[in-house]
Write a protein that holds these residues in place. Structure first.
Motif, mmCIF file in Angstrom:
data_model
loop_
_atom_site.group_PDB
_atom_site.id
_atom_site.type_symbol
_atom_site.label_atom_id
_atom_site.label_comp_id
_atom_site.label_asym_id
_atom_site.label_seq_id
_atom_site.Cartn_x
_atom_site.Cartn_y
_atom_site.Cartn_z
ATOM 1 N N LEU A 1 14.718 -46.044 -38.957
ATOM 2 C CA LEU A 1 14.196 -45.200 -37.880
ATOM 3 C C LEU A 1 12.697 -45.025 -38.039
ATOM 4 O O LEU A 1 12.211 -44.791 -39.140
ATOM 5 C CB LEU A 1 14.857 -43.817 -37.920
ATOM 6 N N CYS A 2 11.991 -45.101 -36.932
ATOM 7 C CA CYS A 2 10.553 -44.843 -36.913
ATOM 8 C C CYS A 2 10.355 -43.499 -36.223
ATOM 9 O O CYS A 2 10.689 -43.347 -35.054
ATOM 10 C CB CYS A 2 9.813 -45.940 -36.155
ATOM 11 N N THR A 3 9.834 -42.513 -36.954
ATOM 12 C CA THR A 3 9.648 -41.174 -36.407
ATOM 13 C C THR A 3 8.400 -41.133 -35.535
ATOM 14 O O THR A 3 7.536 -42.015 -35.625
ATOM 15 C CB THR A 3 9.517 -40.136 -37.534
ATOM 16 N N PRO A 4 8.268 -40.090 -34.691
ATOM 17 C CA PRO A 4 7.058 -39.962 -33.866
ATOM 18 C C PRO A 4 5.781 -39.855 -34.698
ATOM 19 O O PRO A 4 4.708 -40.189 -34.223
ATOM 20 C CB PRO A 4 7.298 -38.670 -33.083
ATOM 21 N N GLU A 5 5.916 -39.411 -35.957
ATOM 22 C CA GLU A 5 4.752 -39.288 -36.837
ATOM 23 C C GLU A 5 4.386 -40.612 -37.502
ATOM 24 O O GLU A 5 3.439 -40.684 -38.279
ATOM 25 C CB GLU A 5 5.010 -38.234 -37.917
ATOM 26 N N GLY A 6 5.165 -41.676 -37.246
ATOM 27 C CA GLY A 6 4.877 -42.978 -37.811
ATOM 28 C C GLY A 6 5.573 -43.253 -39.132
ATOM 29 O O GLY A 6 5.350 -44.291 -39.743
ATOM 30 N N GLU A 7 6.410 -42.348 -39.593
ATOM 31 C CA GLU A 7 7.135 -42.529 -40.845
ATOM 32 C C GLU A 7 8.365 -43.399 -40.592
ATOM 33 O O GLU A 7 9.019 -43.282 -39.565
ATOM 34 C CB GLU A 7 7.564 -41.162 -41.380
ATOM 35 N N VAL A 8 8.667 -44.281 -41.529
ATOM 36 C CA VAL A 8 9.843 -45.134 -41.435
ATOM 37 C C VAL A 8 10.887 -44.588 -42.401
ATOM 38 O O VAL A 8 10.621 -44.404 -43.584
ATOM 39 C CB VAL A 8 9.505 -46.599 -41.785
ATOM 40 N N VAL A 9 12.085 -44.290 -41.861
ATOM 41 C CA VAL A 9 13.169 -43.713 -42.648
ATOM 42 C C VAL A 9 14.382 -44.621 -42.506
ATOM 43 O O VAL A 9 14.725 -45.019 -41.396
ATOM 44 C CB VAL A 9 13.508 -42.288 -42.143
ATOM 45 N N THR A 10 15.013 -44.970 -43.616
ATOM 46 C CA THR A 10 16.178 -45.856 -43.567
ATOM 47 C C THR A 10 17.410 -45.161 -44.121
ATOM 48 O O THR A 10 17.313 -44.227 -44.914
ATOM 49 C CB THR A 10 15.937 -47.145 -44.374
ATOM 50 N N SER A 11 18.566 -45.619 -43.681
ATOM 51 C CA SER A 11 19.845 -45.140 -44.196
ATOM 52 C C SER A 11 20.805 -46.308 -44.199
ATOM 53 O O SER A 11 20.862 -47.085 -43.243
ATOM 54 C CB SER A 11 20.399 -44.017 -43.316
ATOM 55 N N ASP A 12 21.561 -46.440 -45.285
ATOM 56 C CA ASP A 12 22.527 -47.529 -45.378
ATOM 57 C C ASP A 12 23.955 -47.058 -45.126
ATOM 58 O O ASP A 12 24.898 -47.786 -45.368
ATOM 59 C CB ASP A 12 22.417 -48.240 -46.727
ATOM 60 N N ARG A 13 24.113 -45.850 -44.585
ATOM 61 C CA ARG A 13 25.450 -45.341 -44.261
ATOM 62 C C ARG A 13 26.053 -46.167 -43.122
ATOM 63 O O ARG A 13 25.321 -46.751 -42.324
ATOM 64 C CB ARG A 13 25.371 -43.880 -43.847
#
Length: 90
Positions: A45-57
């Motif tokens: 996921l790319c947040t509106p703040e530009g941070e990239v967050v991943t999840s392997d669920r």
């Protein structure tokens, strides 16, 4: 209910390059009325703040209300909490 896994947060900036898929498999996305967006994982996921967050669920609940303390992941903050009214006795 199982505990939520901690997301893996990549550095801010450009999204990481996704590996080229050998076959195209559609992702199922389910919009829950009044709730989160459920996405079959793993996801990035790319947040509106530009941070990239991943999840392997295998299924990820993405917050749609922005009330989550774990944004962009849902923590059920969208649910209304109603206090029980004390019963009147006599």
């Amino acid at each position: 209910m199982t505990a939520l896994a901690e997301p893996v947060r990549a550095s801010q900036g450009e999204p990481t390059e996704a590996p080229a898929p050998t076959e195209r498999h559609p992702r199922r996305v389910t919009v829950v009325p009044g709730g989160p967006v459920l996405v079959e994982g793993p996801v990035e996921l790319c947040t509106p703040e530009g941070e990239v967050v991943t999840s392997d669920r295998f299924v990820v609940a993405v917050c749609a209300c922005r009330r989550s303390k774990r944004f962009p992941f849902c923590d059920t903050s969208h649910r209304r909490r109603v206090r029980a009214q004390p019963s009147e006795s006599g």
